[in-house]
Design a protein around this motif. Structure first.
Motif, PDB file in Angstrom:
ATOM      1  N   PHE A  19       0.801  -1.219   0.000  1.00  0.00           N
ATOM      2  CA  PHE A  19       0.000   0.000   0.000  1.00  0.00           C
ATOM      3  C   PHE A  19       0.841   1.279   0.000  1.00  0.00           C
ATOM      4  CE2 PHE A  19      -2.281  -3.385   2.205  1.00  0.00           C
ATOM      5  CZ  PHE A  19      -3.450  -3.448   1.460  1.00  0.00           C
ATOM      6  N   ILE A  20       2.020   1.217   0.624  1.00  0.00           N
ATOM      7  CA  ILE A  20       2.831   2.432   0.756  1.00  0.00           C
ATOM      8  C   ILE A  20       4.272   2.134   0.344  1.00  0.00           C
ATOM      9  CG2 ILE A  20       3.622   4.262   2.297  1.00  0.00           C
ATOM     10  CD1 ILE A  20       1.335   3.511   4.184  1.00  0.00           C
ATOM     11  N   LYS A  21       4.786   2.891  -0.634  1.00  0.00           N
ATOM     12  CA  LYS A  21       6.189   2.772  -1.023  1.00  0.00           C
ATOM     13  C   LYS A  21       6.796   4.166  -1.052  1.00  0.00           C
ATOM     14  CE  LYS A  21       5.824  -1.497  -3.714  1.00  0.00           C
ATOM     15  NZ  LYS A  21       6.009  -2.130  -5.042  1.00  0.00           N
ATOM     16  N   LEU A  22       7.476   4.524   0.037  1.00  0.00           N
ATOM     17  CA  LEU A  22       8.158   5.805   0.152  1.00  0.00           C
ATOM     18  C   LEU A  22       9.619   5.543   0.458  1.00  0.00           C
ATOM     19  CD1 LEU A  22       5.576   7.782   2.342  1.00  0.00           C
ATOM     20  CD2 LEU A  22       5.976   8.036  -0.118  1.00  0.00           C
ATOM     21  N   LYS A  23      10.522   6.291  -0.164  1.00  0.00           N
ATOM     22  CA  LYS A  23      11.960   6.045   0.022  1.00  0.00           C
ATOM     23  C   LYS A  23      12.361   6.178   1.489  1.00  0.00           C
ATOM     24  CE  LYS A  23      16.522   7.097  -1.782  1.00  0.00           C
ATOM     25  NZ  LYS A  23      17.320   7.803  -2.801  1.00  0.00           N
ATOM     26  N   LYS A  24      11.890   7.213   2.176  1.00  0.00           N
ATOM     27  CA  LYS A  24      12.262   7.403   3.582  1.00  0.00           C
ATOM     28  C   LYS A  24      11.776   6.233   4.439  1.00  0.00           C
ATOM     29  CE  LYS A  24      12.696  12.441   3.770  1.00  0.00           C
ATOM     30  NZ  LYS A  24      12.204  13.692   4.401  1.00  0.00           N
ATOM     31  N   LEU A  25      10.583   5.748   4.147  1.00  0.00           N
ATOM     32  CA  LEU A  25      10.044   4.610   4.893  1.00  0.00           C
ATOM     33  C   LEU A  25      10.829   3.342   4.572  1.00  0.00           C
ATOM     34  CD1 LEU A  25       7.777   3.968   6.900  1.00  0.00           C
ATOM     35  CD2 LEU A  25       6.323   3.363   4.963  1.00  0.00           C
ATOM     36  N   ASP A  26      11.206   3.172   3.287  1.00  0.00           N
ATOM     37  CA  ASP A  26      12.009   2.006   2.899  1.00  0.00           C
ATOM     38  C   ASP A  26      13.376   2.022   3.588  1.00  0.00           C
ATOM     39  OD1 ASP A  26      10.079   0.904   1.331  1.00  0.00           O
ATOM     40  OD2 ASP A  26      10.892   1.614  -0.572  1.00  0.00           O
ATOM     41  N   ILE A  27      13.991   3.208   3.707  1.00  0.00           N
ATOM     42  CA  ILE A  27      15.269   3.313   4.424  1.00  0.00           C
ATOM     43  C   ILE A  27      15.095   2.860   5.867  1.00  0.00           C
ATOM     44  CG2 ILE A  27      16.958   4.948   5.362  1.00  0.00           C
ATOM     45  CD1 ILE A  27      16.691   6.552   2.792  1.00  0.00           C
ATOM     46  N   PHE A  28      14.033   3.320   6.502  1.00  0.00           N
ATOM     47  CA  PHE A  28      13.757   2.936   7.896  1.00  0.00           C
ATOM     48  C   PHE A  28      13.583   1.425   8.019  1.00  0.00           C
ATOM     49  CE2 PHE A  28      10.549   1.897  11.129  1.00  0.00           C
ATOM     50  CZ  PHE A  28      11.227   2.300  12.272  1.00  0.00           C
ATOM     51  N   PHE A  29      12.786   0.834   7.134  1.00  0.00           N
ATOM     52  CA  PHE A  29      12.530  -0.607   7.194  1.00  0.00           C
ATOM     53  C   PHE A  29      13.813  -1.400   6.947  1.00  0.00           C
ATOM     54  CE2 PHE A  29       7.850   0.030   5.824  1.00  0.00           C
ATOM     55  CZ  PHE A  29       7.450   0.107   7.146  1.00  0.00           C
ATOM     56  N   SER A  30      14.591  -0.981   5.932  1.00  0.00           N
ATOM     57  CA  SER A  30      15.823  -1.701   5.600  1.00  0.00           C
ATOM     58  C   SER A  30      16.818  -1.648   6.756  1.00  0.00           C
ATOM     59  CB  SER A  30      16.447  -1.107   4.335  1.00  0.00           C
ATOM     60  OG  SER A  30      17.582  -1.841   3.944  1.00  0.00           O
ATOM     61  N   LYS A  31      16.949  -0.470   7.383  1.00  0.00           N
ATOM     62  CA  LYS A  31      17.826  -0.346   8.557  1.00  0.00           C
ATOM     63  C   LYS A  31      17.342  -1.244   9.693  1.00  0.00           C
ATOM     64  CE  LYS A  31      19.802   4.304   8.168  1.00  0.00           C
ATOM     65  NZ  LYS A  31      19.877   5.634   8.804  1.00  0.00           N
ATOM     66  N   LEU A  32      16.026  -1.246   9.907  1.00  0.00           N
ATOM     67  CA  LEU A  32      15.438  -2.021  10.994  1.00  0.00           C
ATOM     68  C   LEU A  32      15.766  -3.500  10.867  1.00  0.00           C
ATOM     69  CD1 LEU A  32      13.497  -1.554  13.443  1.00  0.00           C
ATOM     70  CD2 LEU A  32      11.628  -2.196  11.914  1.00  0.00           C
ATOM     71  N   LEU A  33      15.751  -4.002   9.627  1.00  0.00           N
ATOM     72  CA  LEU A  33      16.017  -5.419   9.390  1.00  0.00           C
ATOM     73  C   LEU A  33      17.503  -5.747   9.332  1.00  0.00           C
ATOM     74  CD1 LEU A  33      13.348  -6.092   6.615  1.00  0.00           C
ATOM     75  CD2 LEU A  33      13.257  -6.878   8.982  1.00  0.00           C
ATOM     76  N   SER A  34      18.347  -4.723   9.230  1.00  0.00           N
ATOM     77  CA  SER A  34      19.784  -4.936   9.015  1.00  0.00           C
ATOM     78  C   SER A  34      20.620  -4.783  10.276  1.00  0.00           C
ATOM     79  CB  SER A  34      20.300  -3.963   7.941  1.00  0.00           C
ATOM     80  OG  SER A  34      19.660  -4.196   6.709  1.00  0.00           O
ATOM     81  N   ILE A  35      19.977  -4.644  11.427  1.00  0.00           N
ATOM     82  CA  ILE A  35      20.697  -4.557  12.698  1.00  0.00           C
ATOM     83  C   ILE A  35      20.133  -5.596  13.663  1.00  0.00           C
ATOM     84  CG2 ILE A  35      21.192  -2.107  12.381  1.00  0.00           C
ATOM     85  CD1 ILE A  35      18.964  -1.476  14.342  1.00  0.00           C
ATOM     86  N   LYS A  36      20.774  -5.726  14.810  1.00  0.00           N
ATOM     87  CA  LYS A  36      20.348  -6.760  15.758  1.00  0.00           C
ATOM     88  C   LYS A  36      19.634  -6.211  16.986  1.00  0.00           C
ATOM     89  CE  LYS A  36      23.435 -10.388  14.296  1.00  0.00           C
ATOM     90  NZ  LYS A  36      24.512 -11.321  14.626  1.00  0.00           N
ATOM     91  N   PHE A  37      19.391  -4.911  16.996  1.00  0.00           N
ATOM     92  CA  PHE A  37      18.507  -4.287  17.969  1.00  0.00           C
ATOM     93  C   PHE A  37      19.037  -4.121  19.388  1.00  0.00           C
ATOM     94  CE2 PHE A  37      14.146  -4.798  16.004  1.00  0.00           C
ATOM     95  CZ  PHE A  37      14.018  -3.439  15.863  1.00  0.00           C
ATOM     96  N   LYS A  38      20.182  -4.612  19.692  1.00  0.00           N
ATOM     97  CA  LYS A  38      20.658  -4.491  21.063  1.00  0.00           C
ATOM     98  C   LYS A  38      21.630  -3.320  21.139  1.00  0.00           C
ATOM     99  CE  LYS A  38      19.748  -9.340  22.057  1.00  0.00           C
ATOM    100  NZ  LYS A  38      20.305 -10.646  22.451  1.00  0.00           N
ATOM    101  N   LYS A  39      22.913  -3.611  21.240  1.00  0.00           N
ATOM    102  CA  LYS A  39      23.914  -2.553  21.297  1.00  0.00           C
ATOM    103  C   LYS A  39      24.685  -2.506  19.979  1.00  0.00           C
ATOM    104  CE  LYS A  39      24.716  -3.320  26.260  1.00  0.00           C
ATOM    105  NZ  LYS A  39      25.724  -3.707  27.265  1.00  0.00           N
ATOM    106  N   ASN A  40      25.261  -1.333  19.672  1.00  0.00           N
ATOM    107  CA  ASN A  40      26.196  -1.276  18.551  1.00  0.00           C
ATOM    108  C   ASN A  40      27.364  -2.204  18.837  1.00  0.00           C
ATOM    109  OD1 ASN A  40      24.746   0.621  17.131  1.00  0.00           O
ATOM    110  ND2 ASN A  40      25.925   2.353  17.889  1.00  0.00           N
ATOM    111  N   ARG A  41      27.894  -2.784  17.784  1.00  0.00           N
ATOM    112  CA  ARG A  41      29.020  -3.694  17.939  1.00  0.00           C
ATOM    113  C   ARG A  41      30.135  -3.269  16.997  1.00  0.00           C
ATOM    114  NH1 ARG A  41      25.661  -7.999  15.659  1.00  0.00           N
ATOM    115  NH2 ARG A  41      24.641  -6.098  14.966  1.00  0.00           N
ATOM    116  N   LEU A  42      31.341  -3.696  17.294  1.00  0.00           N
ATOM    117  CA  LEU A  42      32.489  -3.374  16.454  1.00  0.00           C
ATOM    118  C   LEU A  42      33.484  -4.520  16.508  1.00  0.00           C
ATOM    119  CD1 LEU A  42      33.944  -1.154  14.721  1.00  0.00           C
ATOM    120  CD2 LEU A  42      35.100  -0.461  16.843  1.00  0.00           C
ATOM    121  N   GLU A  43      33.880  -5.005  15.328  1.00  0.00           N
ATOM    122  CA  GLU A  43      34.942  -6.009  15.261  1.00  0.00           C
ATOM    123  C   GLU A  43      36.271  -5.287  15.081  1.00  0.00           C
ATOM    124  OE1 GLU A  43      34.280  -9.238  12.579  1.00  0.00           O
ATOM    125  OE2 GLU A  43      32.107  -9.209  12.879  1.00  0.00           O
TER     126      GLU A  43
END
Length: 327
Positions: A19-43
């Protein structure tokens, strides 16, 4: 992010985008799925170049890439003064993983690095072959700095080029006993890539299982491997789930893409302070910032990534990676 929750979220986003395809919303969704939700990590990669030269690790690629760009010592070996400078730009809420592109115990300042972060109250984890310098190997049998330890050990087919000496076995056994005593069974992982462990290592592990020092459930014999983002590793000896890369490479494809490996908040710090996007990129093409100049939190906003339409399957660095998936 929990796999079950991620699946629910993927299906929910798929429904929303009907129903909704907006670039800003897609960026939010893609970021949401591409992290693990806890703390930032660094190797952290303490050196460019690894003594093991495992057949399944593209060390030749990463070394040749660096040699073509810069041959200065600071580019190849992390030093203590620079290390402290970088961590001025890294919050102590960041989870530190000693892994990256090479064996962490190979750096002469490794003990100083770990002790410095321990005093600063950083959470630290490590993946190690237990082959480095004598002082760093022995340090592993006494330090309480790590919340978990993954032992990546030699295999029976010599895919890992590590000489299993009596000294190596003693340091490995001492460390396994010490770390297993202080950590829960779930915080000790013992991994081999190939058909089995080196016979002497296998005998040691079997002994420690019988003595109840380590759990059999902590041992992982892997005959599969990450592709390292493309064909830089000969995959003939390993199984691997591949995505449909033909569809993934379709420039007209308007599906929403994300990193199913959850690596957009787990970059790899190099000796010169550069942060590379992901541990799968041995070409070092994904530099997203430098910790001499920028704060890690700002780097992880991933502005460079989203300027290149990562979320629409058009980010060239990720297009040969099996973890670059679409909703």
């Amino acid at each position: 992010m929990d796999k079950f929750i991620k699946n629910i979220l993927v299906n929910f986003i798929k429904w929303i985008r009907v129903f909704i395809k907006l670039k800003k919303l897609d960026i939010f969704f893609s970021k949401l799925l591409s992290i693990k939700f806890k703390k930032n990590r660094l190797e952290i990669t303490t050196t460019i170049g690894c003594a093991m030269m495992c057949d399944y690790c593209p060390q030749t690629l990463i070394k040749s890439t660096l040699n073509n760009n810069d041959t200065s010592k600071d580019q190849k070996i992390m030093n203590y003064e620079n290390f402290k400078l970088y961590f001025d730009n890294i919050s102590n809420k960041t989870v530190i993983h000693w892994s990256g592109y090479s064996e962490p115990l190979g750096n002469k300042d490794f003990v100083k690095f770990v002790n410095y972060l321990e005093k600063k109250n950083y959470e630290q984890h490590i993946s190690t072959t237990m082959f480095g310098r004598r002082e760093t190997e022995e340090f592993m049998a006494s330090t309480k700095a790590f919340k978990s330890v993954t032992f990546h050990l030699p295999d029976s087919s010599n895919l890992m080029k590590l000489a299993v000496s009596d000294v190596y076995l003693k340091n490995l056994e001492d460390t396994l006993r010490f770390q297993s005593k202080r950590l829960s069974k779930k915080a000790i992982y013992i991994v081999v890539f190939g058909k089995n462990f080196h016979p002497k290592v296998e005998a040691l592990i079997s002994k420690l299982i019988v003595e109840l020092i380590i759990s059999k459930n902590s041992v992982d014999i892997r005959d599969h491997l990450h592709s390292r983002n493309g064909d830089v590793v000969d995959m003939n000896d390993f199984r691997m789930d591949k995505t449909n890369l033909e569809e993934q490479n379709n420039k007209e494809n308007k599906r929403l893409y994300y990193c199913s490996y959850g690596r957009l908040d787990q970059g790899v710090m190099l000796p010169n302070g550069d942060v590379n996007l992901c541990c799968q990129d041995y070409s070092l093409k994904g530099i997203i910032g430098n910790l001499k100049k920028e704060n890690l939190k700002e780097i992880y906003k991933q502005k460079k990534i989203y300027q290149k339409d990562f979320m629409y399957g058009q980010y060239s660095l990720c297009r040969n990676c099996e973890y670059y998936k679409y909703v």
